[in-house]
Write an enzyme that holds these catalytic residues in place. Structure first.
Site, PDB file in Angstrom:
ATOM      1  N   ASP A  19      33.800 -28.214  16.823  1.00 44.20           N
ATOM      2  CA  ASP A  19      34.408 -29.476  17.257  1.00 44.20           C
ATOM      3  C   ASP A  19      34.406 -30.358  16.013  1.00 44.20           C
ATOM      4  O   ASP A  19      33.463 -31.097  15.766  1.00 44.20           O
ATOM      5  CB  ASP A  19      33.612 -30.088  18.406  1.00 44.20           C
ATOM      6  N   CYS A  72      40.257 -33.896  18.816  1.00 43.06           N
ATOM      7  CA  CYS A  72      40.892 -34.870  19.714  1.00 43.06           C
ATOM      8  C   CYS A  72      42.081 -35.485  18.976  1.00 43.06           C
ATOM      9  O   CYS A  72      42.356 -36.665  19.063  1.00 43.06           O
ATOM     10  CB  CYS A  72      39.906 -35.920  20.215  1.00 43.06           C
TER      11      CYS A  72
END
Length: 179
Positions: A19, A72
């Site tokens: 991530d 994101c």
């Protein structure tokens, strides 16, 4: 290995989550500052560190293991361009070929059935830090990396970037995500 052995053995994992730090442009819905601070340099500047983290994750992965790369962001510079370069580098590394280690994208359409998603993209436009369109890689421009650009037709067929997952904000009334 023994204390006198110079070869270091690394712990390998069956699952790795990368991530990675990103520009966060997928969070514009909830974070208004992303709108005012966004520029093309954000994705370009993060591309290399994202690739380095992904490559490290791949090196720590056991054979037949699974790695998830997520951001994101919805910027292809931070997503599909990073994935494409990792596929290029890892699958063309003589050490990995010698040990029959190749990576591939897995089609996850049958996973998380309630998740509304779009496929990854295999074509994108590349803009420099001044928002000028760059139609092709130019080795004389040191600020533009070859890995920013769309894969060749042969690579597109091999990489299958459509197996990547894009979650757009309007699909789920959430932030935007890339997996």
């Amino acid at each position: 290995k023994g204390e006198n052995d110079k070869k270091t053995e690394f712990i390998k994992f069956d699952r790795v989550l990368c991530d990675v730090p990103c520009s966060g442009d997928g969070t514009m819905r909830k974070n208004i500052n992303v709108w005012k601070d966004w520029n093309a340099q954000g994705g370009l500047g993060l591309h290399t560190i994202q690739l380095n983290i992904l490559m490290r994750g791949l090196k720590l992965l056991q054979n037949n293991g699974r790695l998830v790369y997520s951001t994101c962001s919805l910027n292809p510079m931070e997503n599909e361009a990073v994935i494409a370069q990792a596929l290029r580098l890892f699958n063309n590394d003589p050490f990995n070929i010698k040990h029959n280690q190749r990576i591939r994208l897995v089609d996850c359409k049958d996973k998380l059935k309630g998740l509304k998603r779009a496929p990854g993209v295999s074509d994108w436009k590349v803009f420099d830090r001044n928002m000028e369109l760059q139609n092709e890689f130019n080795a004389e421009n040191p600020k533009m990396k070859k890995s920013y650009f769309t894969p060749t037709q042969e690579e597109k067929e091999d990489f299958q970037l459509e197996h990547c997952v894009r979650v757009y904000q309007h699909m789920q009334k959430t932030g935007g995500f890339f997996i």
